[in-house]
Design a protein around this motif. Structure first.
Motif, PDB file in Angstrom:
ATOM      1  N   ARG A  49     -22.102 -13.276  91.542  1.00  0.00           N
ATOM      2  CA  ARG A  49     -21.782 -12.310  92.590  1.00  0.00           C
ATOM      3  C   ARG A  49     -20.348 -12.024  92.585  1.00  0.00           C
ATOM      4  N   GLN A  50     -19.337 -13.258  92.788  1.00  0.00           N
ATOM      5  CA  GLN A  50     -18.245 -13.818  92.664  1.00  0.00           C
ATOM      6  C   GLN A  50     -17.430 -13.665  91.581  1.00  0.00           C
ATOM      7  N   SER A  51     -17.686 -14.007  90.593  1.00  0.00           N
ATOM      8  CA  SER A  51     -17.162 -13.063  89.072  1.00  0.00           C
ATOM      9  C   SER A  51     -17.662 -11.572  88.607  1.00  0.00           C
ATOM     10  N   ALA A  52     -17.984 -11.019  89.347  1.00  0.00           N
ATOM     11  CA  ALA A  52     -18.609  -9.821  88.769  1.00  0.00           C
ATOM     12  C   ALA A  52     -17.443  -8.810  90.203  1.00  0.00           C
ATOM     13  N   ILE A  53     -17.447  -9.886  91.217  1.00  0.00           N
ATOM     14  CA  ILE A  53     -16.026  -8.908  91.951  1.00  0.00           C
ATOM     15  C   ILE A  53     -14.796  -9.119  92.109  1.00  0.00           C
ATOM     16  N   LYS A  54     -14.612 -10.470  90.989  1.00  0.00           N
ATOM     17  CA  LYS A  54     -13.111 -10.510  90.732  1.00  0.00           C
ATOM     18  C   LYS A  54     -12.804  -9.828  89.260  1.00  0.00           C
ATOM     19  N   ARG A  55     -13.860 -10.062  88.564  1.00  0.00           N
ATOM     20  CA  ARG A  55     -13.512  -9.222  87.046  1.00  0.00           C
ATOM     21  C   ARG A  55     -12.810  -9.923  86.484  1.00  0.00           C
ATOM     22  N   GLN A 170     -24.495  -6.674  86.156  1.00  0.00           N
ATOM     23  CA  GLN A 170     -23.608  -6.575  86.794  1.00  0.00           C
ATOM     24  C   GLN A 170     -22.328  -7.063  85.695  1.00  0.00           C
ATOM     25  N   MET A 171     -22.521  -8.003  85.349  1.00  0.00           N
ATOM     26  CA  MET A 171     -21.653  -8.871  83.983  1.00  0.00           C
ATOM     27  C   MET A 171     -21.007  -7.364  82.905  1.00  0.00           C
ATOM     28  N   THR A 172     -20.271  -7.367  82.965  1.00  0.00           N
ATOM     29  CA  THR A 172     -19.770  -6.112  81.282  1.00  0.00           C
ATOM     30  C   THR A 172     -20.677  -6.352  80.274  1.00  0.00           C
ATOM     31  N   LYS A 173     -21.083  -7.770  79.524  1.00  0.00           N
ATOM     32  CA  LYS A 173     -21.391  -8.736  78.399  1.00  0.00           C
ATOM     33  C   LYS A 173     -21.795  -9.797  78.626  1.00  0.00           C
ATOM     34  N   ILE A 174     -22.899 -10.017  78.261  1.00  0.00           N
ATOM     35  CA  ILE A 174     -23.841 -11.116  77.730  1.00  0.00           C
ATOM     36  C   ILE A 174     -24.212 -11.970  76.998  1.00  0.00           C
ATOM     37  N   THR A 175     -23.306 -12.941  76.898  1.00  0.00           N
ATOM     38  CA  THR A 175     -23.720 -13.175  75.466  1.00  0.00           C
ATOM     39  C   THR A 175     -24.565 -14.521  75.612  1.00  0.00           C
ATOM     40  N   ILE A 176     -25.737 -14.816  74.600  1.00  0.00           N
ATOM     41  CA  ILE A 176     -26.628 -15.570  74.445  1.00  0.00           C
ATOM     42  C   ILE A 176     -26.125 -16.999  73.347  1.00  0.00           C
ATOM     43  N   THR A 177     -25.831 -18.090  73.552  1.00  0.00           N
ATOM     44  CA  THR A 177     -25.422 -18.712  72.257  1.00  0.00           C
ATOM     45  C   THR A 177     -25.816 -20.280  72.456  1.00  0.00           C
ATOM     46  N   LYS A 178     -26.169 -21.009  71.909  1.00  0.00           N
ATOM     47  CA  LYS A 178     -26.989 -22.520  71.773  1.00  0.00           C
ATOM     48  C   LYS A 178     -26.628 -23.325  73.375  1.00  0.00           C
ATOM     49  N   LYS A 180     -25.756 -21.835  75.642  1.00  0.00           N
ATOM     50  CA  LYS A 180     -24.980 -21.348  76.855  1.00  0.00           C
ATOM     51  C   LYS A 180     -25.657 -20.120  77.259  1.00  0.00           C
ATOM     52  N   LEU A 181     -25.297 -19.763  78.316  1.00  0.00           N
ATOM     53  CA  LEU A 181     -25.266 -17.646  78.561  1.00  0.00           C
ATOM     54  C   LEU A 181     -23.333 -17.751  78.618  1.00  0.00           C
ATOM     55  N   VAL A 182     -22.713 -17.063  77.560  1.00  0.00           N
ATOM     56  CA  VAL A 182     -21.643 -16.288  78.515  1.00  0.00           C
ATOM     57  C   VAL A 182     -22.037 -14.939  78.919  1.00  0.00           C
ATOM     58  N   LEU A 183     -21.125 -15.083  80.235  1.00  0.00           N
ATOM     59  CA  LEU A 183     -21.159 -13.904  81.006  1.00  0.00           C
ATOM     60  C   LEU A 183     -19.954 -13.259  81.424  1.00  0.00           C
ATOM     61  N   ASP A 184     -19.184 -11.830  80.661  1.00  0.00           N
ATOM     62  CA  ASP A 184     -18.072 -11.931  80.917  1.00  0.00           C
ATOM     63  C   ASP A 184     -17.872 -10.404  81.839  1.00  0.00           C
ATOM     64  N   PRO A 185     -17.312 -10.525  83.260  1.00  0.00           N
ATOM     65  CA  PRO A 185     -17.653  -9.351  83.669  1.00  0.00           C
ATOM     66  C   PRO A 185     -16.153  -8.328  83.543  1.00  0.00           C
ATOM     67  N   ARG A 186     -15.060  -8.969  82.722  1.00  0.00           N
ATOM     68  CA  ARG A 186     -14.333  -7.991  82.422  1.00  0.00           C
ATOM     69  C   ARG A 186     -14.458  -6.611  81.675  1.00  0.00           C
ATOM     70  N   PHE A 187     -14.069  -5.594  82.766  1.00  0.00           N
ATOM     71  CA  PHE A 187     -13.308  -4.543  81.711  1.00  0.00           C
ATOM     72  C   PHE A 187     -13.643  -4.070  80.126  1.00  0.00           C
ATOM     73  N   PRO A 188     -14.053  -3.490  79.626  1.00  0.00           N
ATOM     74  CA  PRO A 188     -13.924  -4.020  78.367  1.00  0.00           C
ATOM     75  C   PRO A 188     -12.803  -2.754  77.563  1.00  0.00           C
ATOM     76  N   PRO A 189     -12.072  -3.066  77.496  1.00  0.00           N
ATOM     77  CA  PRO A 189      -9.972  -2.441  76.405  1.00  0.00           C
ATOM     78  C   PRO A 189     -10.419  -0.781  76.022  1.00  0.00           C
ATOM     79  N   ALA A 190      -9.585  -0.409  77.170  1.00  0.00           N
ATOM     80  CA  ALA A 190     -10.100   1.011  77.733  1.00  0.00           C
ATOM     81  C   ALA A 190      -9.500   1.217  75.787  1.00  0.00           C
TER      82      ALA A 190
END
Length: 190
Positions: A49-55, A170-178, A180-190
């Motif tokens: 939740r904090q990560s999604a708010i802070k982006r 609420q994350m922008t991108k979710i990546t499943i790796t070996k 690990k779960l990588v959760l990226d809340p940053r907005f995609p580049p325009a």
């Protein structure tokens, strides 16, 4: 001659069904249960939740942290209306590249039984989609259409994990790796 052939086919069919039942009742090899964390454990829900708010920066969540969180959260949220002979033992997850193996564990009259599904997460423009790729009852691997009887159990788990799923999506991108779960809340580049 046809009677003999018919009897042989029946015997083969019954043997195949008995073999499938035996394979389905053997529990799958589960990922190791995560060791108890010493000290204060991170609340994954709060961090998401904090990560999604802070982006801000992407968030890495280990497989052990996910399994530890699932064990602690589901123990208090899953309904137990099945009586004394069936007990829901929990859920474990095994993260592989682009796929999460979700194991559901029950004890039926003291014997461990498992079912598993392989999940993939994709995103279109607006929403995430979780797709069941395939699954297994014990060691008996099945295509996704044969996993339909497992949907009520999956729905119960999803309902119990509703706050976590909402925070995850609420994350922008979710990546499943070996492992690990990588959760990226940053907005995609325009």
């Amino acid at each position: 001659m046809t009677r003999y052939l018919l009897q042989t086919l029946r015997l083969l069919l019954i043997s195949a069904l008995a073999g499938a039942v035996w394979v389905a009742h053997r529990p799958a090899a589960l990922p190791a249960a995560p060791a108890a964390k010493i000290g204060k454990s991170d609340d994954i829900l709060d961090l998401m939740r904090q990560s999604a708010i802070k982006r801000a920066a992407p968030m890495l969540v280990s497989e052990d942290d996910v399994n530890r969180h699932l064990a602690s959260v589901l123990a208090g949220r899953m309904p137990t209306g099945t009586g004394d002979w069936v007990a829901f033992e929990g859920v474990r997850i095994d993260l592989e590249p682009d796929c999460a193996h979700l194991f559901l564990i029950w004890k039926i009259k003291g014997h461990v039984r498992t079912a598993s599904v392989d999940l993939a997460i994709t995103r279109d423009d607006e929403a995430f989609h979780v797709e069941i790729l395939r699954g297994a009852y014990g060691h008996l691997e099945m295509p996704r259409g044969m996993m339909r009887p497992l949907y009520p159990a999956l729905r119960s788990v999803a309902d119990a994990l509703d706050p976590e799923i909402r925070a995850l999506f609420q994350m922008t991108k979710i990546t499943i790796t070996k492992d690990k779960l990588v959760l990226d809340p940053r907005f995609p580049p325009a």
